[in-house]
Write an enzyme that holds these catalytic residues in place. Structure first.
Site, PDB file in Angstrom:
ATOM      1  CE1 TYR A 170      -3.552   2.686   0.799  1.00  0.00           C
ATOM      2  CE2 TYR A 170      -2.009   3.393   2.489  1.00  0.00           C
ATOM      3  CZ  TYR A 170      -3.132   3.625   1.728  1.00  0.00           C
ATOM      4  OH  TYR A 170      -3.841   4.789   1.881  1.00  0.00           O
ATOM      5  CD  GLN A 195       1.449   2.588  18.876  1.00  0.00           C
ATOM      6  OE1 GLN A 195       2.057   2.540  19.931  1.00  0.00           O
ATOM      7  NE2 GLN A 195       0.741   1.579  18.433  1.00  0.00           N
TER       8      GLN A 195
END
Length: 180
Positions: free
Chosen positions: A91, A162
């Protein structure tokens, strides 16, 4: 074959077409995201053939080098951080190729291309509890399930440290119009 006679009433193309989903989808489907490059290729060529004035390509944060998101590297990325390339799955490679195509069409055909890199757009009609479910909906679903099950923890992707940017669709649309 001279196509110079063609003139389109279409002034701008907004290319949002792609096969995408959350990280679960992106990591388990390698071919489908790559096929989106055909859409971009044909739209770019049509834009030149029909003398469209502006072309917008919707890219993704998936183009950035994966190493920039390692725990040790956990930092905000900049446009120039894309190279050296090591995108997220096919992707990310498809999105990076799309950006390269846009730049080539800009250089060779003087097509006014614009590129936007999205990161977690939310705000309606998202997939729910399937492989295309993206982070904001997944987090909400997991929190609701935890509350209903009287559980104090939820499972998330990664280690929990994150960084993410969540972009509401209404703000996204305003930004797209400003870019164009």
């Amino acid at each position: 074959y001279d196509q110079s006679f063609r003139k389109s009433p279409i002034k701008q193309i907004f290319n949002f077409a792609c096969d995408r989903g959350g990280i679960g989808y992106i990591t388990s489907h390698q071919v489908n995201p790559l096929l989106s490059s055909l859409i971009n290729t044909h739209l770019l060529q049509a834009a030149v053939d029909y003398k469209v004035e502006k072309y917008l390509f919707s890219s993704s944060v998936g183009v950035y080098n994966n190493h920039l998101f390692d725990k040790e590297q956990n930092k905000w990325v900049k446009e120039e951080d894309v190279i050296p390339a090591n995108p997220n799955e096919t992707y990310g490679w498809e999105k990076l190729f799309g950006e390269i195509m846009c730049e080539a069409f800009k250089k060779e055909y003087k097509l006014d291309t614009r590129i936007v890199r999205f990161n977690t757009v939310y705000g309606g009609f998202e997939s729910y509890n399937d492989e295309r479910e993206k982070c904001p909906v997944a987090l909400m679903r997991k929190c609701i399930e935890a509350k209903l099950n009287n559980t104090k923890t939820i499972e998330i992707w990664g280690g929990g440290d994150q960084r993410r940017i969540f972009f509401n669709i209404k703000d996204c649309v305003k930004a797209i119009h400003a870019v164009m």
